[in-house]
Design an enzyme around this catalytic site. Structure first.
Site, PDB file in Angstrom:
ATOM      1  CG  ASN A   1       2.972   0.625   4.168  1.00 50.86           C
ATOM      2  OD1 ASN A   1       1.864   0.434   3.685  1.00 50.86           O
ATOM      3  ND2 ASN A   1       3.408   1.828   4.523  1.00 50.86           N
TER       4      ASN A   1
ATOM      5  CB  ILE B   1      15.721   0.101  -7.558  1.00 57.12           C
ATOM      6  CG1 ILE B   1      14.684   0.195  -6.417  1.00 57.12           C
ATOM      7  CG2 ILE B   1      16.033  -1.360  -7.862  1.00 57.12           C
ATOM      8  CD1 ILE B   1      15.166  -0.261  -5.061  1.00 57.12           C
TER       9      ILE B   1
ATOM     10  CG  HIS C   1       4.831   8.658  -3.802  1.00 53.36           C
ATOM     11  ND1 HIS C   1       6.130   8.971  -3.465  1.00 53.36           N
ATOM     12  CD2 HIS C   1       4.173   9.836  -3.905  1.00 53.36           C
ATOM     13  CE1 HIS C   1       6.243  10.286  -3.373  1.00 53.36           C
ATOM     14  NE2 HIS C   1       5.079  10.833  -3.636  1.00 53.36           N
TER      15      HIS C   1
HETATM   16  C1  GRF Z   1       4.871   5.162   3.700  1.00 52.36           C
HETATM   17  O1  GRF Z   1       4.059   6.273   3.920  1.00 52.36           O
HETATM   18  C2  GRF Z   1       5.166   4.994   2.236  1.00 52.36           C
HETATM   19  O2  GRF Z   1       4.200   5.536   1.387  1.00 52.36           O
HETATM   20  C3  GRF Z   1       6.429   5.781   2.061  1.00 52.36           C
HETATM   21  O3  GRF Z   1       7.142   5.586   3.252  1.00 52.36           O
HETATM   22  C4  GRF Z   1       6.248   5.330   4.322  1.00 52.36           C
HETATM   23  C5  GRF Z   1       6.722   4.100   5.036  1.00 52.36           C
HETATM   24  O4  GRF Z   1       6.057   3.914   6.253  1.00 52.36           O
HETATM   25  N1  GRF Z   1       7.083   5.404   0.830  1.00 52.36           N
HETATM   26  P1  GRF Z   1       6.272   2.574   7.086  1.00 52.36           P
HETATM   27  O5  GRF Z   1       7.762   2.421   7.347  1.00 52.36           O
HETATM   28  O6  GRF Z   1       5.735   1.447   6.266  1.00 52.36           O
HETATM   29  O7  GRF Z   1       5.513   2.776   8.343  1.00 52.36           O
END
Ligand code: GRF
Length: 187
Positions: free
Chosen positions: A14, A87, A103
């Protein structure tokens, strides 16, 4: 130019999607990446992209020194992209409506402490849900319970397993998270 700080504990796909999206824009950049895991993939991404990063332990994370460090970047947004620690209350209070989380399910279902990664997808499959999705929300003092900004849905097929569902969810996340950040910063 808006400063964004990313907190992440894992692979960082992400974070990478957000970084890539912002490269083509001029309204914001990633000023800092914070991780609680020294071997997190997101730190390799930070290094490759020349983005400053820090690794925090519990003590530093809850310290005044850390809060001041975050303040010193004057962030317009703090983005939790797969960050597993709660946090600190001081930080939540210092940045009202400026800390957001993603999430991998449709909150308020399948949220709360311990609900991350495959635990979420396993629970969705066990509950025999016909759809899942993502929730981008503001962060408050309680896990996964701040006001919802955006949700996006996907189907859960008959033969779905946690891996295939995780892949669909990541796809939604990578599409909607950067755009939601842009939306919030341009309001
Ligand atoms: C994602 O699926 C997000 O929704 C969750 O943790 C995961 C992180 O994935 N909170 P990445 O490290 O960004 O690949």
């Amino acid at each position: 130019m808006h400063n964004i700080i990313i907190f992440a504990s894992g692979k960082g796909s992400n974070a990478a999607a957000i970084i890539d999206y912002l490269k083509e824009k001029s309204f914001a950049s990633i000023a800092l990446i914070v991780s609680n895991k020294k071997d997190a993939g997101v730190l390799d991404i930070a290094a490759k992209e020349n983005i400053p990063s820090i690794v925090v332990d519990k003590e530093l994370f809850h310290s005044q020194e850390f809060a001041q460090k975050i303040q010193s970047f004057n962030p317009s947004l703090i983005v939790l992209a797969g960050f597993l620690w709660k946090i600190p209350e001081g930080l939540v209070k210092a940045f009202p409506l400026k800390i957001i989380n993603i999430h991998p399910a449709l909150l308020p279902e399948f949220g709360g402490k311990g609900m991350y990664g495959h635990h979420v997808h396993d629970a969705v499959l066990k509950a025999d849900k016909k759809e899942s999705g993502i929730t981008i929300h503001f962060v408050n003092e309680i896990y996964d319970s701040g006001d919802i900004i955006v949700q996006a849905r996907c189907k859960v097929e008959e033969q779905e397993d946690a891996n295939s569902l995780a892949e669909k969810i990541h796809h939604l996340e990578h599409f909607f998270f950067p755009k939601t950040i842009e939306f919030l910063l341009k309001q």
